[in-house]
Design an enzyme around this catalytic site. Structure first.
Site, mmCIF file in Angstrom:
data_model
loop_
_atom_site.group_PDB
_atom_site.id
_atom_site.type_symbol
_atom_site.label_atom_id
_atom_site.label_comp_id
_atom_site.label_asym_id
_atom_site.label_seq_id
_atom_site.Cartn_x
_atom_site.Cartn_y
_atom_site.Cartn_z
ATOM 1 N N PHE A 135 -41.851 -40.566 -28.281
ATOM 2 C CA PHE A 135 -41.255 -39.502 -29.078
ATOM 3 C C PHE A 135 -42.347 -38.574 -29.620
ATOM 4 C CE2 PHE A 135 -37.647 -42.613 -30.385
ATOM 5 C CZ PHE A 135 -37.001 -42.384 -29.185
ATOM 6 N N CYS A 137 -44.928 -36.640 -27.237
ATOM 7 C CA CYS A 137 -45.563 -35.663 -26.349
ATOM 8 C C CYS A 137 -45.262 -34.242 -26.839
ATOM 9 C CB CYS A 137 -45.059 -35.850 -24.927
ATOM 10 S SG CYS A 137 -45.788 -34.686 -23.750
ATOM 11 N N THR A 203 -50.533 -37.152 -29.534
ATOM 12 C CA THR A 203 -51.480 -36.043 -29.598
ATOM 13 C C THR A 203 -51.024 -34.907 -30.511
ATOM 14 O OG1 THR A 203 -50.479 -35.189 -27.572
ATOM 15 C CG2 THR A 203 -52.490 -36.508 -27.333
ATOM 16 N N CYS A 351 -79.939 -30.080 -48.512
ATOM 17 C CA CYS A 351 -79.140 -30.431 -49.693
ATOM 18 C C CYS A 351 -79.179 -29.319 -50.724
ATOM 19 C CB CYS A 351 -79.628 -31.750 -50.291
ATOM 20 S SG CYS A 351 -81.345 -31.714 -50.897
ATOM 21 N N CYS A 381 -74.733 -32.366 -61.915
ATOM 22 C CA CYS A 381 -74.143 -33.052 -60.755
ATOM 23 C C CYS A 381 -72.759 -33.594 -61.087
ATOM 24 C CB CYS A 381 -75.048 -34.193 -60.300
ATOM 25 S SG CYS A 381 -74.436 -35.066 -58.848
ATOM 26 N N CYS A 387 -74.307 -33.104 -50.899
ATOM 27 C CA CYS A 387 -75.717 -33.264 -50.548
ATOM 28 C C CYS A 387 -75.934 -34.469 -49.642
ATOM 29 C CB CYS A 387 -76.563 -33.373 -51.805
ATOM 30 S SG CYS A 387 -76.094 -34.732 -52.909
ATOM 31 N N CYS A 391 -77.446 -34.192 -45.767
ATOM 32 C CA CYS A 391 -78.781 -34.751 -45.551
ATOM 33 C C CYS A 391 -78.893 -35.381 -44.168
ATOM 34 C CB CYS A 391 -79.082 -35.801 -46.621
ATOM 35 S SG CYS A 391 -80.726 -36.550 -46.444
#
Length: 424
Positions: A135, A137, A203, A351, A381, A387, A391
């Site tokens: 069910f 495609c 898909t 970063c 922060c 970051c 990295c």
């Protein structure tokens, strides 16, 4: 050594690795090679009514990363283009020769009871272990009222599933489309119709890229193209989320799930199993690298299970589900702050650029003579992880949990929420 064998809604298999319904399972030659390589089962490429479907040329396209690595794979191939009789004959022969392997047959027929009633006894007579209702495609078949056209309508899912449960004794697995707003609705419909399990994802609707000279998308068929079904590693995050949604939904929490979508190694498989899958299906990775990849998958999963003390698949199946929740239940008082390991830092500045240009300006760029150094401004922060993600050196930047005396508080309790629940 860990036991990799599974019993998936009554279907036994020596390991959880199955080939998904796709070109690799289109005929006996392929399936036998797969079983010789060590795959635990296959879902035979979707059968339909005669005359069989007619495919076009070409059929595939891909999204490439660096060094031509295939990130995503797109196809516009339809269900089997071989006769029903030939497919049934080969399924019978292969199952007889490999009785210990799981043999599931994928089916797609119009939303009329008669053709389902006719084909199901024929499939059952092959000795197959179960059926999978396609069910999902998204190309070619929905225009004929099948595939995703059914998968997007829960009432049709429930109706066809119930027909199949009426006309066969085999376990019925319903394959769901990801091209839908909320995957829980079709899963609930499948369960209401009597489904023994669901499999997902099929898909994703896609166009990978264009030829900018001819202004035609790939794959090109006589100067034109169409949308196709996207698979491969790029869809794994979508698939994991949808599997988890069904596994943690109270209505479908105990419904067996066969996980599909971007599985290319044992770690992918382990993640799907931890989020609710009882078996996993592979397609794109096998098409790109061949059937022998299952050797590493089995070996890697077995070794990891031994290290973790998991005696069998059931020991860690769904283990991550309780830790997956809605955003509103996350702890608002939990905080992490980035930390840069100066011994590992190569001073590339990625970063800094990412944080300075697009985030919270929480990394300082210090220049001392000809030397550069990057340090985290702790007060700025917010622990967003950008970051760490940018990295290039693994383990150089880590997110460090911060001590807090504040108790757990989620958004439903947060006084900053104008609709917060009053806690007595």
């Amino acid at each position: 050594m860990a036991d990799l064998s599974i019993d998936f809604c009554g279907i036994k298999s020596p390991n959880p690795f199955w080939l998904a319904s796709a070109p690799p399972t289109d005929k006996a030659y392929n399936v036998v090679r797969a079983f010789e390589a060590g795959w635990g089962g296959v879902v035979w490429k979707t059968l339909g009514e005669d005359p069989p479907a007619v495919n076009v040329s070409s059929r595939y396209s891909a999204l490439h990363g660096k060094n031509r690595e295939v990130i995503g794979f797109n196809n516009i191939e339809l269900i089997t283009d071989r006769s029903l009789a030939l497919n049934l004959q080969e399924i019978t022969a292969v199952k007889k020769a490999w009785p210990d392997r799981a043999m599931i047959v994928s089916l797609m027929l119009p939303c009329e009871e008669a053709p389902w009633k006719e084909i199901l006894p024929l499939v059952e007579a092959t000795g197959a272990d179960g059926i999978e209702l396609n069910f999902g495609c998204p190309h070619g078949m929905p225009e004929r009222g099948m595939g995703a056209a059914v998968g997007q309508q829960p009432d049709l899912i429930e109706m066809v599933t119930r027909w199949c449960k009426t006309h066969t004794r085999l376990p019925v697995i319903v394959k769901l489309t990801p091209n839908i707003t909320d995957v829980r609705a079709p899963a609930r419909a499948a369960l209401a119709g009597g489904a023994d399990a669901v499999s997902l994802i099929n898909t994703v609707n896609s166009i990978t890229h264009l030829d900018l000279d001819s202004m035609v998308a790939y794959p090109i068929v006589g100067g034109r193209s169409t949308h196709g079904g996207y698979c491969g590693s790029a869809v794994k995050p979508i698939a994991l989320n949808m599997v988890a949604e069904i596994a943690r939904d109270p209505v479908t929490a105990h419904l067996p799930i066969s996980g599909i979508g971007g599985i290319g190694n044992w770690t992918d498989a382990a993640e799907f199993i931890a989020l609710g899958a009882g078996s996993v299906q592979v397609c794109t990775a096998a098409m790109l690298h061949g059937f022998r990849i299952v050797e590493e998958m089995k070996d890697g999963l077995s070794r990891w299970m031994d290290r973790k003390g998991y005696a069998n698949i059931a020991a860690f199946s769904r283990k991550a589900v309780p830790n997956t929740t809605d955003w509103k239940y996350l702890d608002m008082n939990y905080q992490v702050i980035a930390s840069i390991d100066q011994d590992k830092c190569i001073q590339c500045g990625k970063c800094y650029v990412a944080c300075e240009d697009t985030s919270h300006q929480a990394i300082a760029r210090l220049v001392e003579g000809n030397a550069r150094r990057y340090e985290v401004k702790r007060e700025e922060c917010v622990g967003c992880n950008l970051c760490e993600i940018t990295c290039p050196v693994e383990g150089c930047i880590t997110m460090v949990p911060q001590p807090s005396e504040k108790p757990y508080m989620n958004w439903t309790q947060d006084p900053r929420n104008p609709r917060a629940e009053v806690v007595a």
